[in-house]
Design an enzyme around this catalytic site. Structure first.
Site, PDB file in Angstrom:
ATOM      1  N   PHE A 498       0.842  -1.198   0.000  1.00 29.71           N
ATOM      2  CA  PHE A 498       0.000   0.000   0.000  1.00 29.71           C
ATOM      3  C   PHE A 498       0.878   1.249   0.000  1.00 29.71           C
ATOM      4  O   PHE A 498       1.885   1.314   0.721  1.00 29.71           O
ATOM      5  CB  PHE A 498      -0.878   0.055   1.250  1.00 29.71           C
ATOM      6  CG  PHE A 498      -1.887  -1.051   1.366  1.00 29.71           C
ATOM      7  CD1 PHE A 498      -3.166  -0.896   0.860  1.00 29.71           C
ATOM      8  CD2 PHE A 498      -1.563  -2.239   1.993  1.00 29.71           C
ATOM      9  CE1 PHE A 498      -4.099  -1.905   0.977  1.00 29.71           C
ATOM     10  CE2 PHE A 498      -2.487  -3.259   2.120  1.00 29.71           C
ATOM     11  CZ  PHE A 498      -3.763  -3.096   1.609  1.00 29.71           C
ATOM     12  N   ASP A 499       0.480   2.228  -0.796  1.00 27.48           N
ATOM     13  CA  ASP A 499       1.069   3.550  -0.641  1.00 27.48           C
ATOM     14  C   ASP A 499       0.439   4.172   0.603  1.00 27.48           C
ATOM     15  O   ASP A 499      -0.644   3.759   1.034  1.00 27.48           O
ATOM     16  CB  ASP A 499       0.781   4.399  -1.876  1.00 27.48           C
ATOM     17  CG  ASP A 499       1.398   5.781  -1.760  1.00 27.48           C
ATOM     18  OD1 ASP A 499       2.582   5.857  -1.411  1.00 27.48           O
ATOM     19  OD2 ASP A 499       0.688   6.772  -2.003  1.00 27.48           O
ATOM     20  N   LYS A 500       1.094   5.143   1.187  1.00 25.32           N
ATOM     21  CA  LYS A 500       0.550   5.754   2.410  1.00 25.32           C
ATOM     22  C   LYS A 500      -0.403   6.899   2.106  1.00 25.32           C
ATOM     23  O   LYS A 500      -1.599   6.801   2.332  1.00 25.32           O
ATOM     24  CB  LYS A 500       1.697   6.250   3.312  1.00 25.32           C
ATOM     25  CG  LYS A 500       1.192   6.899   4.614  1.00 25.32           C
ATOM     26  CD  LYS A 500       2.330   7.411   5.467  1.00 25.32           C
ATOM     27  CE  LYS A 500       2.951   8.683   4.897  1.00 25.32           C
ATOM     28  NZ  LYS A 500       2.048   9.858   5.015  1.00 25.32           N
TER      29      LYS A 500
END
Length: 813
Positions: A498-500
């Protein structure tokens, strides 16, 4: 060796997808030139559109020559190659294969893909053929074509809708199959109970052969002319063999069940197609538009960008746009899959909203096909009917139907070897009377029965039916899956990254700390930071501009201080940005940026402040004007409420390895990961570092990258599956992702993965059913099972496979 990057839009104006085959041809043309070693496509990112990267030897060819060669090759390709997309009526897999064969035999056609639900995609050489020739060939096979508007964005695309030709129109094949059954029944009754001459019964059987075999024979001929021996050919041989032995009733039964099964299969596939077509029917046909102070009702096709449309309660929104007047709740479930209506309010600045509509918050934006609830709304149109989100989704889903999955490729390859093997085995069985004590007619009859039993009809439709149903169900739930490949890959994931920012977090960071350097006033720090960040579209930049202006206004007791104008913005990806303000070069970024550029190093007092802020989970931005440090700004982004429950739900689905990759500092990444329930977080990553981490995960198994589809595009391209959130509001996300969650909502992710797993499960069930039936029937017919029961079981398994796949349309998480 040096590199040169050129925008794809400049070379191939009508190509936006780096995976398009024309990009491959362009790369081949360039690498054939002396001095050019490599050429490859780079997907679009936040700051730049898709481009092609050319590696060349400057001692052999200059930069100018490289660009000239690329531009010349691009013009040549754009003028020479095109794609043609069409829609026809749903049909069974064998007929779709026959249409493919016919199209591929046209001189100049490079590739043809026909889906059983009617989607047709043809890639062709414009120097050898044209769309009219292709359409004519398709019309000869299917019937009259009626041109319709095509929302697809691509090169040389045109849309057509085809009605199946025949005496009885679209239902011709079903009616022919029923007539075959009627003639078969009458012939059998006359032969068994009647007192008429046997020629009357024979005449009925011949009529059954003609009506039941018409479509089968025509399909078989097409495939034979294309050098393919497939199931239709096996059925014709078996029916002919039965007739030669005088078993007219059994041959008629074979053709009746075969034709009936295929017509029912076509009907069943139509259900999947209708589920997709229902999307295109969401948008209203007309819109109430206000022009020059007067309201009138016009076709949605006549709307132009800038028009103001009025939507009353319980009406559907006719176009994409943003709210300029009125407040209401809008049901966006048809587009984004969101179960709760979204409140809509007017924008504060219409001109600013019109200049950059994609940056607007969801509360301001409206999408065609959504349903207005309680109040009246006035919406300014930002996209025409052919370019709005709904039209693009429908076009992409239609194109996804023609993308062949890995399992489909395997089954097609299997059939190419299996069918000739069956024919060889049948030929050997015809001479069984040389080995065992039986007549030639008995051996021939057994061989024909085996021919029927071994025909892999169910295998041919096992995967396409499941993929089409899965894609249709996903689209109905606000998930755009671009074909069978991503759908299957999504169900076999071992890890998810996941990207933040904007994915696990709200993506709306807030300025929490403004710490000035010694001798610097807070207003100076904010004014220069706002000036530079106002040129950027990054979420952090928007937060600095928004909250910084609010602080200046508050400090000025309601009077906003004048912010200077910045120019010459230069983004240093992953580190920060640089611009010119009042003649001074201003740098804003992480501490890493100032270790790389020339100039005064960060003062120890400022570094201490940065470390303190980061330990408290803040994202820090250091500001330097010329050689003078102004201070540091701290921001914080809160996790989404859906993140924690989505992570928990994914663990329940069996995905154990989930990590967060972020360009933010490690302390911030750890804090967010702990709050949402992730065990692993990697911070301080540059875009290329993210790609490397994804590649590491990919080497260990299937991995998905979840992000916004814009600045995460390189990492998504390296993953097994790229998943973009909030794609309804982003054209780039729609184009770059393999799977697009139309809503800006992580809750859709477990649905997408669950549906993909269900699809894989049904594909496996279908494959076992189809191959298992062949494995049972072949020895059974060798040992004496008659053609009649063999045909019934054979065609029955085909229908079971199709209706098993249709269960996906009713999938619930």
């Amino acid at each position: 060796m040096e590199t040169e990057q050129i925008e794809l839009a400049l070379l191939l104006p009508t190509v936006s997808d780096p995976g398009d085959s024309c990009i491959g041809r362009l790369a081949d043309l360039l690498t054939a030139k002396a001095g050019i070693d490599l050429a490859h496509a780079i997907k679009a990112d936040e700051d730049r559109p898709g481009r092609i990267c050319i590696h060349y030897d400057p001692s052999v060819v200059s930069t100018g020559q490289v660009r000239e060669l690329a531009e010349r090759a691009g013009v040549e390709l754009d003028q020479r190659y095109g794609h043609w997309i069409s829609k026809s009526r749903p049909t069974h897999a064998r007929r779709a294969s026959a249409i493919e064969s016919r199209l591929e035999r046209i001189d100049g056609v490079l590739e043809a893909v026909v889906s059983p639900d009617g989607a047709v995609r043809v890639e062709y050489d414009k120097e050898a053929t044209n769309e009219a020739v292709i359409a004519t060939a398709l019309n000869d096979w299917i019937g009259d074509a009626e041109s319709v508007a095509d929302p697809h964005v691509g090169h040389s695309h045109s849309g057509h809708d085809h009605a199946h030709g025949g005496i009885f129109g679209p239902k011709s094949e079903m009616i022919f199959a029923i007539l075959c059954g009627v003639f078969l029944l009458v012939g059998w009754l006359i032969e068994t109970f009647g007192q008429w001459d046997r020629w009357v019964a024979l005449g009925c059987y011949v009529a059954a052969y003609v009506s039941g075999g018409y479509y089968t024979v025509t399909e078989a001929i097409e495939k034979i002319r294309a050098g393919k021996f497939e199931i239709d050919f096996l059925m014709i041989v078996a029916a002919g063999g039965a007739a030669s032995l005088g078993a007219w009733a059994e041959g008629s039964l074979l053709l009746f069940l075969f034709s009936l099964g295929h017509s029912l299969e076509g009907y069943a596939m139509g259900r999947a197609k209708r589920a997709i077509e229902a999307l295109s029917e969401l948008a209203p046909r007309t819109a109430r538009v206000r022009r020059d102070g007067t309201e009138s009702e016009i076709s949605v096709d006549a709307l132009i960008v800038g028009d103001v449309v009025v939507i009353k309660p319980d009406e559907r929104v006719p176009a994409d746009g943003f709210v300029i007047a009125g407040q209401s709740s809008v049901d966006q479930a048809p587009i984004t899959g969101e179960s709760v209506p979204v409140d809509k309010v007017p924008v504060d600045d219409v001109d600013a909203a019109a200049a950059d509509p994609e940056s607007l918050s969801a509360k301001y934006r409206a999408f065609a096909g959504t349903i207005n609830q309680s109040g009246s709304l006035e919406i300014q149109v930002t996209k025409t009917a052919s370019e709005n989100t709904l039209a693009r989704v429908v076009a992409m889903v239609s194109e996804a139907e023609t993308r062949v999955s890995p399992t489909q490729k395997f089954t097609k390859k299997f059939e190419r070897y299996f069918v000739p093997t069956v024919i060889a085995g049948v030929v050997l069985l015809m001479f069984a009377h040389w080995v065992i004590d039986e007549s030639f007619s008995d051996s021939f009859y057994r061989a024909m029965a085996v021919l029927v039993a071994a025909s892999p009809c169910a295998l041919a439709i096992a995967t396409p039916s499941a993929v089409l149903s899965g894609v249709a169900r996903a689209a109905r739930g606000g998930i755009l899956v671009k074909g069978g490949g991503p759908l299957e890959s999504l169900g076999s994931l071992d890890a998810i990254a996941f990207d933040k920012t904007g994915t696990l977090t709200e993506g709306e960071p807030k300025v929490t700390d403004v710490c000035t350097a010694e001798g610097v006033d807070e207003s100076e720090l904010l004014r220069f930071a706002i000036a530079v960040e106002d040129l950027s579209k990054h979420p952090l930049a928007k937060a600095v501009v928004r909250d910084g202006r609010a602080r200046l206004t508050e400090a000025g007791q309601g009077r906003a201080e004048t912010v200077p104008v910045a120019s010459d913005l230069n983004s240093m990806t992953g580190r920060g940005i640089r611009a010119t303000v009042e003649g001074d070069v201003v740098h804003i970024g992480k501490d890493d940026l100032f270790a790389e550029i020339d100039g005064t190093p960060i003062p120890d007092t400022l570094r201490t402040i940065v470390e303190s802020l980061e330990q408290n989970g803040r994202t820090t931005m250091i500001v330097r004007r010329g050689e003078r440090y102004l201070g540091v700004i701290g921001l914080m982004d809160t996790p989404r409420p859906a993140s924690k429950r989505t992570i928990a739900r994914l663990r329940e689905l069996g995905i154990q390895r989930m990590i967060m990759i972020s360009g933010d500092n490690q302390q911030v990444a750890d804090a967010v990961a702990k709050e949402v329930g992730l065990d692993e977080a990697l911070g301080d990553l540059m875009p290329e570092d993210k790609v490397n981490e994804i590649k590491k995960l990919h080497s260990e198994g299937g991995v998905a990258m979840v992000g916004d589809g814009v600045n995460d595009a390189p990492a998504m391209a390296s993953a097994s599956v790229g998943i973009a959130m909030g794609a309804a509001g982003s054209d780039v996300a729609l184009e770059t992702a393999d799977v697009a969650l139309m809503a800006d909502n992580l809750d859709l992710l477990p649905l997408a993965i669950g549906l993909s797993r269900a699809t894989r499960r049904i594909i496996r069930q279908n494959l076992w059913m189809s191959l298992g039936m062949v494995a049972f029937l072949v020895p059974a017919t060798i040992l004496g099972l008659n053609i009649g029961p063999a045909v019934a079981l054979h065609e029955g398994s085909t229908l079971v496979v199709v209706f098993n796949a249709l269960r996906l349309l009713a999938y619930k998480e």
